[in-house]
Design an enzyme around this catalytic site. Structure first.
Site, PDB file in Angstrom:
ATOM      1  CD  GLU A 170      -1.845  -3.317   1.152  1.00  0.00           C
ATOM      2  OE1 GLU A 170      -1.400  -3.383  -0.233  1.00  0.00           O
ATOM      3  OE2 GLU A 170      -2.692  -2.794   1.351  1.00  0.00           O
TER       4      GLU A 170
ATOM      5  CE1 TYR B 212      28.515  15.333  19.295  1.00  0.00           C
ATOM      6  CE2 TYR B 212      29.836  17.220  18.416  1.00  0.00           C
ATOM      7  CZ  TYR B 212      28.548  16.515  18.518  1.00  0.00           C
ATOM      8  OH  TYR B 212      27.757  16.923  17.818  1.00  0.00           O
TER       9      TYR B 212
ATOM     10  CG  ASN C 243      31.439  16.835  23.212  1.00  0.00           C
ATOM     11  OD1 ASN C 243      30.645  17.547  22.589  1.00  0.00           O
ATOM     12  ND2 ASN C 243      32.651  17.210  23.015  1.00  0.00           N
TER      13      ASN C 243
ATOM     14  CB  SER D 292     -11.185   0.834  -3.839  1.00  0.00           C
ATOM     15  OG  SER D 292     -11.368   1.310  -5.089  1.00  0.00           O
TER      16      SER D 292
ATOM     17  CG  HIS E  85       9.598 -24.075  -1.753  1.00  0.00           C
ATOM     18  ND1 HIS E  85      10.860 -23.713  -2.036  1.00  0.00           N
ATOM     19  CD2 HIS E  85       9.653 -25.602  -0.916  1.00  0.00           C
ATOM     20  CE1 HIS E  85      11.743 -24.670  -1.686  1.00  0.00           C
ATOM     21  NE2 HIS E  85      11.210 -25.668  -0.907  1.00  0.00           N
TER      22      HIS E  85
ATOM     23  CE  LYS F 278      -9.534  -4.289  -3.613  1.00  0.00           C
ATOM     24  NZ  LYS F 278      -8.422  -3.750  -4.464  1.00  0.00           N
TER      25      LYS F 278
END
Ligand code: ARG
Length: 463
Positions: free
Chosen positions: A291, A318, A111, A278, A157, A284
């Site tokens: 991401e 524990y 422990n 791509s 915004h 692309k």
């Protein structure tokens, strides 16, 4: 196969139990901490007269041999051994014999052993991630230094708000990551205490000295309460939380990098080294790295919530539930490390398209607030009325299809005769940025002070 704890058992374990109960498949990652912790423990036992010198030497040599075996892939991790602690201890007895090997676990329990190993792992990773944060802050500060005069729209915004510099915008992130770094530092200081010696939950009657072990393992001191020492996983929760805040920040930065590299913005071009193509669309160039970092925020938050939930309501001390503490932490630190490394490299190699940023400033009437401020300070008009008059000027510019910064004095005067030459100066976008000299504002003088502040911080932290 003999179990270390089988003394009171009559029947052998089910294979199902062995598979379900074992943690060795993942806690083997703690082998270094486990062995170093055991070497320190044996050294302390010897200094306290619980082990002889010869016994201590045999134990330490055996443990070092195990370290080599694991490093060289010569160690066989077996599910029957349950966890890294028992696997190492069993191997030690194979190497040096049970007579002496069996003495290592005196005044210790799994422990406090697991609490120690895991804490040392978390503290090491804390240092690692802190260093990566410093590197990222440095990169942001270096890009800022080169872009004091790179004008770009500041947003609220996601609408054009007021002109800022790229330097100013990136320094906002540098400050966030600085706070993150400090959060890791605070956690380190709070948690750098030795739990070993707490034993199962109540301490030990053996004449141990936990201060010695604490010193040998570079802890500030031993923990105060044995029961707390084996029950506590705050240190793990803290690194999960600290990493979560880092990802909250990196996900915002990555979101902006994604937006900025779109055709709509064209503020940056991510280097080919850190972009992907791509399989169908030949044109692309995708910001996959940004991401992915944004996406990994989900798993990092998940790991935090998962351990918070596991720990909730557990009676002291524990409980086996706590074995569930490790995989999420391993995952989060790995995710943080790899993400921070690649984010730093991606930023260093990105091309900032200064001209496009500046061009974007000519849309959205970014200096409208400056015109209202001018009416207040130079023409003694109350701010509300100044706001209204400026609104009329914006409407006029809109109707003419121009930006407010391109309006003529005549046009301004057609809205209100009070306008004079100076109005055109305050509408200039660079002047607008330079006008904000307030502490922490956009003027170069302010931004230079912010850069210097970060430089000073990096110097103190030796980077
Ligand atoms: N593998 C266990 C864990 O990770 C080690 C501690 C086991 N202690 C016990 N009393 N069963 O939590």
């Amino acid at each position: 196969m003999q179990k270390m704890w089988e003394g009171r058992f009559k029947e052998a374990s089910s294979k199902l139990l062995e598979d379900f109960n074992a943690s060795i498949s993942f806690d083997k990652a703690l082998y270094k901490e486990d062995i170093n912790g055991s070497i320190a423990h044996a050294t302390m036992l010897c200094e306290c007269g619980i082990l002889t010198n010869d016994e201590k030497d045999k134990i330490c040599n055996g443990l070092n041999q195990i370290l080599d075996e694991i490093k060289n892939n010569k160690f066989e991790f077996k599910i029957e051994d349950e966890d890294i602690h028992m696997a190492v201890e069993k191997r030690l007895s194979e190497i040096i014999g049970k007579e002496i090997g069996g003495k290592l676990h005196t005044a210790r329990s799994r422990n406090d052993q697991v609490a120690l190993d895991f804490r040392m792992f978390v503290l090491n990773e804390n240092k690692e991630i802190s260093n990566l944060l410093l590197k990222l802050i440095k990169t942001l500060n270096e890009i800022a230094k080169k872009n004091l005069n790179t004008l770009m729209p500041g947003f609220t915004h996601l609408q054009h708000a007021q002109p800022v510099s790229l330097a100013f915008h990136l320094l906002a992130y540098a400050n966030m990551f600085k706070r993150d770094f400090e959060r890791f530092q605070n956690s380190f200081e709070r948690n750098n205490f030795l739990p070993l010696g707490a034993c199962a939950l109540a301490g030990t009657p053996h004449p141990t000295n936990r201060n010695i072990t604490a010193r040998l393992l570079n802890f500030t001191a031993p923990t105060q309460n044995a029961m707390d020492s084996v029950s506590d996983r705050d240190f793990a929760l803290e690194i999960l939380f600290n990493i979560s805040v880092v990802f909250m920040h990196t996900s915002r930065l990555c979101e902006e990098l994604i937006l900025w590299s779109s055709q709509e913005f064209k503020f940056i071009e991510i280097s080919d080294k850190f972009a992907t193509g791509s399989s169908i669309m030949p044109q692309k160039k995708n910001p996959d790295v940004a991401e992915l970092i944004r996406g990994k925020t989900g798993r990092v938050y998940g790991n935090l919530i998962s351990l918070l939930t596991t720990m909730k309501s557990l009676p002291l001390a524990y409980n086996k539930d706590m074995q569930e503490d490790k995989e999420g932490v391993f995952d989060s630190v790995k995710t943080a490390t790899s993400s921070l490394i690649i984010l730093n490299e991606m930023l260093k190699t990105a091309l900032f398209k200064n001209e496009n940023m500046e061009k974007a400033c000519q849309m959205g009437h970014l200096s409208a607030t400056d015109l209202a401020d001018y009416l207040v300070s130079k023409k003694n008009i109350p701010f509300r009325e100044a706001h209204f008059i400026t609104g009329k000027c914006v409407a006029l510019a809109e109707s003419k299809g121009i930006d407010l910064s391109q309006i003529s004095l005549k046009e301004l005067q057609s809205v209100n005769e009070i306008f004079d030459e100076e109005a055109l100066k305050v509408l200039d976008l660079h002047n607008s940025k330079e006008a904000r000299k307030s502490f922490g504002g956009t003027a170069n003088k302010s931004v230079l002070a912010q850069i210097e502040f970060i430089d000073e911080f990096l110097k103190i932290n030796e980077i």
